[in-house]
Structure formats: structure tokens, C-alpha cells
Design a protein around this motif. Structure first.
Motif, PDB file in Angstrom:
ATOM      1  N   ASP A  72       0.829  -1.199   0.000  1.00 45.76           N
ATOM      2  CA  ASP A  72       0.000   0.000   0.000  1.00 45.76           C
ATOM      3  C   ASP A  72       0.869   1.256   0.000  1.00 45.76           C
ATOM      4  OD1 ASP A  72      -1.918   1.910   0.349  1.00 45.76           O
ATOM      5  OD2 ASP A  72      -2.639   1.173   2.289  1.00 45.76           O
ATOM      6  N   ASP A  73       1.164   1.756  -1.178  1.00 47.21           N
ATOM      7  CA  ASP A  73       1.839   3.047  -1.337  1.00 47.21           C
ATOM      8  C   ASP A  73       3.143   3.129  -0.542  1.00 47.21           C
ATOM      9  OD1 ASP A  73       2.191   5.604  -2.304  1.00 47.21           O
ATOM     10  OD2 ASP A  73       0.937   6.545  -0.778  1.00 47.21           O
ATOM     11  N   VAL A  74       4.048   2.191  -0.792  1.00 49.72           N
ATOM     12  CA  VAL A  74       5.321   2.142  -0.065  1.00 49.72           C
ATOM     13  C   VAL A  74       6.388   2.953  -0.806  1.00 49.72           C
ATOM     14  CG1 VAL A  74       7.248   0.633   0.577  1.00 49.72           C
ATOM     15  CG2 VAL A  74       4.894  -0.039   1.112  1.00 49.72           C
ATOM     16  N   THR A  75       6.978   3.899  -0.098  1.00 48.63           N
ATOM     17  CA  THR A  75       8.101   4.674  -0.638  1.00 48.63           C
ATOM     18  C   THR A  75       9.322   4.454   0.254  1.00 48.63           C
ATOM     19  OG1 THR A  75       6.724   6.347  -1.683  1.00 48.63           O
ATOM     20  CG2 THR A  75       8.962   7.002  -1.095  1.00 48.63           C
ATOM     21  N   LEU A  76      10.411   3.980  -0.379  1.00 51.38           N
ATOM     22  CA  LEU A  76      11.669   3.739   0.336  1.00 51.38           C
ATOM     23  C   LEU A  76      12.799   4.304  -0.505  1.00 51.38           C
ATOM     24  CD1 LEU A  76      11.532  -0.033   1.435  1.00 51.38           C
ATOM     25  CD2 LEU A  76      11.564   1.951   2.947  1.00 51.38           C
ATOM     26  N   ASP A  77      13.604   5.146   0.113  1.00 49.65           N
ATOM     27  CA  ASP A  77      14.718   5.784  -0.587  1.00 49.65           C
ATOM     28  C   ASP A  77      16.002   5.187  -0.006  1.00 49.65           C
ATOM     29  OD1 ASP A  77      16.337   7.433  -1.972  1.00 49.65           O
ATOM     30  OD2 ASP A  77      15.325   9.288  -1.378  1.00 49.65           O
ATOM     31  N   ILE A  78      16.621   4.269  -0.762  1.00 49.35           N
ATOM     32  CA  ILE A  78      17.743   3.489  -0.230  1.00 49.35           C
ATOM     33  C   ILE A  78      19.046   3.988  -0.846  1.00 49.35           C
ATOM     34  CG2 ILE A  78      18.702   1.163  -0.043  1.00 49.35           C
ATOM     35  CD1 ILE A  78      15.802   0.128  -0.162  1.00 49.35           C
ATOM     36  N   LYS A  79      20.029   4.222   0.019  1.00 46.82           N
ATOM     37  CA  LYS A  79      21.313   4.773  -0.448  1.00 46.82           C
ATOM     38  C   LYS A  79      22.162   3.702  -1.116  1.00 46.82           C
ATOM     39  CE  LYS A  79      21.372   7.887   3.496  1.00 46.82           C
ATOM     40  NZ  LYS A  79      21.484   7.559   4.912  1.00 46.82           N
ATOM     41  N   GLY A  80      23.068   4.138  -1.941  1.00 45.83           N
ATOM     42  CA  GLY A  80      24.008   3.197  -2.546  1.00 45.83           C
ATOM     43  C   GLY A  80      24.840   2.510  -1.478  1.00 45.83           C
ATOM     44  N   GLY A  81      24.925   1.184  -1.534  1.00 51.89           N
ATOM     45  CA  GLY A  81      25.726   0.420  -0.587  1.00 51.89           C
ATOM     46  C   GLY A  81      25.049   0.134   0.735  1.00 51.89           C
ATOM     47  N   GLU A  82      23.828   0.615   0.880  1.00 54.81           N
ATOM     48  CA  GLU A  82      23.110   0.419   2.137  1.00 54.81           C
ATOM     49  C   GLU A  82      22.521  -0.994   2.215  1.00 54.81           C
ATOM     50  OE1 GLU A  82      20.193   3.261   4.855  1.00 54.81           O
ATOM     51  OE2 GLU A  82      19.941   3.310   2.701  1.00 54.81           O
ATOM     52  N   LEU A  83      22.436  -1.539   3.434  1.00 52.88           N
ATOM     53  CA  LEU A  83      21.700  -2.789   3.659  1.00 52.88           C
ATOM     54  C   LEU A  83      20.430  -2.439   4.435  1.00 52.88           C
ATOM     55  CD1 LEU A  83      23.091  -6.254   4.820  1.00 52.88           C
ATOM     56  CD2 LEU A  83      20.820  -5.443   5.421  1.00 52.88           C
ATOM     57  N   VAL A  84      19.302  -2.616   3.769  1.00 48.80           N
ATOM     58  CA  VAL A  84      18.015  -2.340   4.404  1.00 48.80           C
ATOM     59  C   VAL A  84      17.315  -3.655   4.690  1.00 48.80           C
ATOM     60  CG1 VAL A  84      15.692  -1.409   4.008  1.00 48.80           C
ATOM     61  CG2 VAL A  84      17.703  -0.042   3.426  1.00 48.80           C
ATOM     62  N   ALA A  85      16.882  -3.843   5.924  1.00 45.72           N
ATOM     63  CA  ALA A  85      16.084  -5.020   6.264  1.00 45.72           C
ATOM     64  C   ALA A  85      14.611  -4.671   6.124  1.00 45.72           C
ATOM     65  CB  ALA A  85      16.376  -5.487   7.677  1.00 45.72           C
ATOM     66  N   LEU A  86      13.882  -5.542   5.440  1.00 41.04           N
ATOM     67  CA  LEU A  86      12.439  -5.402   5.292  1.00 41.04           C
ATOM     68  C   LEU A  86      11.834  -6.374   6.286  1.00 41.04           C
ATOM     69  CD1 LEU A  86      10.882  -3.699   3.258  1.00 41.04           C
ATOM     70  CD2 LEU A  86      10.907  -5.640   1.703  1.00 41.04           C
ATOM     71  N   LEU A  87      11.246  -5.818   7.340  1.00 43.73           N
ATOM     72  CA  LEU A  87      10.823  -6.622   8.486  1.00 43.73           C
ATOM     73  C   LEU A  87       9.313  -6.572   8.642  1.00 43.73           C
ATOM     74  CD1 LEU A  87      11.685  -8.099  11.198  1.00 43.73           C
ATOM     75  CD2 LEU A  87      11.737  -5.824  12.234  1.00 43.73           C
ATOM     76  N   GLY A  88       8.730  -7.716   8.963  1.00 45.48           N
ATOM     77  CA  GLY A  88       7.295  -7.730   9.242  1.00 45.48           C
ATOM     78  C   GLY A  88       6.783  -9.153   9.243  1.00 45.48           C
ATOM     79  N   PRO A  89       5.590  -9.363   9.803  1.00 40.70           N
ATOM     80  CA  PRO A  89       5.023 -10.702   9.928  1.00 40.70           C
ATOM     81  C   PRO A  89       4.607 -11.270   8.575  1.00 40.70           C
ATOM     82  CG  PRO A  89       3.404  -9.071  10.580  1.00 40.70           C
ATOM     83  CD  PRO A  89       4.672  -8.326  10.303  1.00 40.70           C
ATOM     84  N   SER A  90       4.344 -12.553   8.551  1.00 38.40           N
ATOM     85  CA  SER A  90       3.878 -13.221   7.339  1.00 38.40           C
ATOM     86  C   SER A  90       2.649 -12.505   6.790  1.00 38.40           C
ATOM     87  CB  SER A  90       3.551 -14.679   7.689  1.00 38.40           C
ATOM     88  OG  SER A  90       3.271 -15.379   6.520  1.00 38.40           O
ATOM     89  N   GLY A  91       2.646 -12.294   5.483  1.00 36.38           N
ATOM     90  CA  GLY A  91       1.482 -11.686   4.850  1.00 36.38           C
ATOM     91  C   GLY A  91       1.511 -10.170   4.784  1.00 36.38           C
TER      92      GLY A  91
END
Ligand code: ADP
Ligand code: ADP
Length: 225
Positions: free
Chosen positions: A20-39
Motif C-alpha cells: 500500500d503506497d510504499v516509498t523507500l529511498d535506499i542509499k548506494g551500498g546500504e543494507l536495508v532489512a524489510l521486516l514484518g510478519p507473514s502476509g
């Protein structure tokens, strides 16, 4: 590493609003964890970045360029899945070289690059084995070597440690972090393990029912679901 901008990504499956309308601005070389429950929409988001499916709305922008129209094989994205997904009839080295072969790279370069990648994941001596002759952790290292062999701009890790036992999982978390730092590759790690997200990520994106609830450094994350 290249920047990765997810710009207002929305995905519907029939009546289900999976993202639902997800905006993520990720830097070069960054490690971003996408966290959340099943579903909560983690896998859907990864699939959209990889190009396995088209989003209902929004844009995927790598290094400033929208890649929305590109099929998966034209996107500079490497993926590691939970279940390794190695080709069982190919040797370890052939598995690692697979993406290079598909891109028409000559045999000698395939061999030397596969060896370089296997050395990177500390399996330089096992190139001639078949996948079934390796442990789970070793197979997951091969999958990582294969994903990195084509020198992608973006690395997607889809619960890569979920099938491993606890000790091995901790080893692999450290190992993957080392390799990610070394290669400077922009990385998204999908996980439902809060500890893993907090220990590995530069920033943690918390999803809940398709919505981005938080996007912060680990020290600022509160009460993730
Ligand atoms: P996660 O990876 O966080 O478990 P998913 O992206 O797999 O979440 O799923 C998000 C939501 O979309 C869930 O409600 C799931 O049931 C639904 N969903 C996922 N894939 C499909 C599909 N192919 N068809 C219909 N609904 C789906
Ligand atoms: P993960 O464990 O990575 O979250 P899931 O078990 O949610 O993955 O989904 C496995 C497969 O089932 C995917 O292909 C996903 O798109 C599909 N799927 C998930 N939820 C649904 C759903 N509600 N309806 C149809 N397909 C679904």
C-alpha cells in the motif's frame, strides 16, 4: 553501490491490497532489512523489484533510472531465496557461472569468475562438487556467490537464513554482512526475525499489512510487530 528508490509502490491481488503506497529511498551500498510478519507484503515487494511481476502503481528507480518496463533478465538484480534453489544437475562452479553463461560470457572467464566468487564465500575448494554434497549453509553460500557473479547493482535476500539452524544462521549473518560491506552492493534483506534485522541492517523498514510503518536505523526502531 547504486541508489534504489521505491516510489509509491502499490500492489493489489483482486481485493487484497498487498502493498500500500510504499516509498523507500535506499542509499548506494546500504543494507536495508524489510521486516514484518507473514502476509505483510515483503515477498510481493521483492518480486516487484526483481521484475517477476508488475506493480499496480508506483515506480522502481535504480541509480536514478526507472526500470519498470524491464524484464527480470534485463534488471541488474541478484536474488538469494530461502531454499537456495541451486540447479541439482550442475556442479557448484557451474551453478555460480550460470548467469554469466546466460549472458554469453566466454568459458575461461566463466571459470575464473566462478572461482573468484567461490573464494569470496570461502568455498573455493568445492567447485567440482554437486549441490547435494554440500551442507545447507554451504549451499546458501553458493546461492550468494551465484547471485553476485553477474555483478548486479542490487542484491535481494529473501529470508536467506530461515532454513538454517541457529548457530549456522548467526555465522551466515556475519558472513553475508562481511561480503555485502566488501562489495558495497545495495541490499534488501527480507526477514521476519527482528533480531536479525536489527543486527544486520543499516536501516530497518517495518511493514504491517502492506504499509510502511517505520524506516529508521536499528537504534531507533521501536516495537516492531
Ligand atoms: P509476506 O512475504 O510478507 O509473507 P506476501 O507478499 O507474500 O507477504 O503477501 C502479502 C499479501 O498478499 C498477503 O495477504 C497474501 O495472502 C497476499 N498474496 C500474496 N501473493 C498473492 C497472490 N499470488 N494472489 C493473491 N494474494 C496474494
Ligand atoms: P513467503 O513464505 O515468502 O511469504 P508465501 O508462503 O506467502 O511466501 O507465498 C508462497 C507463494 O504463494 C507465492 O507464490 C505467493 O505469491 C503465493 N500466495 C501467497 N498468498 C497467496 C494467496 N492468498 N493467494 C494466492 N497465492 C498466494
Amino acid at each position: 553501490g547504486q541508489t534504489l528508490l521505491l516510489d509509491g509502490i502499490t500492489q493489489r491481488y483482486g481485493n487484497t491490497l498487498a502493498v500500500d503506497d510504499v516509498t523507500l529511498d535506499i542509499k548506494g551500498g546500504e543494507l536495508v532489512a524489510l521486516l514484518g510478519p507473514s502476509g505483510c507484503g515483503k515477498t510481493t515487494l521483492l518480486r516487484i523489484i526483481a521484475g517477476f511481476m508488475a506493480q499496480t502503481k508506483g515506480h522502481v528507480i535504480v541509480g536514478g533510472e526507472a526500470i519498470d518496463g524491464l524484464p527480470p533478465n534485463r534488471r541488474s538484480v541478484g536474488i538469494v531465496f530461502q531454499n537456495y534453489a541451486l540447479f541439482p544437475h550442475m556442479t557448484v562452479a557451474e551453478n555460480v557461472a550460470y548467469g554469466l553463461d546466460a549472458r554469453g560470457v566466454d568459458r575461461a572467464t566463466q571459470r575464473s569468475e566462478a572461482q573468484r566468487m567461490l573464494d569470496l564465500v570461502k568455498l573455493g575448494h568445492l567447485g567440482d562438487r554437486m549441490p547435494r554434497q554440500l551442507s545447507g549453509g554451504q549451499q546458501q553460500r553458493v546461492a550468494l556467490a551465484r547471485a553476485l557473479a553477474v555483478n548486479p547493482s542490487i542484491l535481494l535476500l529473501d529470508e536467506p537464513f530461515a532454513a538454517l539452524d541457529k548457530n549456522l544462521r548467526l555465522d551466515m549473518q556475519i558472513e553475508v554482512k562481511r561480503i555485502q560491506r566488501l562489495s558495497g552492493i545495495t541490499t534488501i534483506l527480507v526477514t521476519h526475525d527482528q533480531e536479525e534485522a536489527l543486527s544486520m541492517a543499516d536501516r530497518v523498514a517495518v511493514l504491517s499489512q502492506g504499509r510502511l510503518e517505520q524506516f529508521s536505523p536499528p537504534t531507533e526502531i521501536y516495537d516492531a510487530p
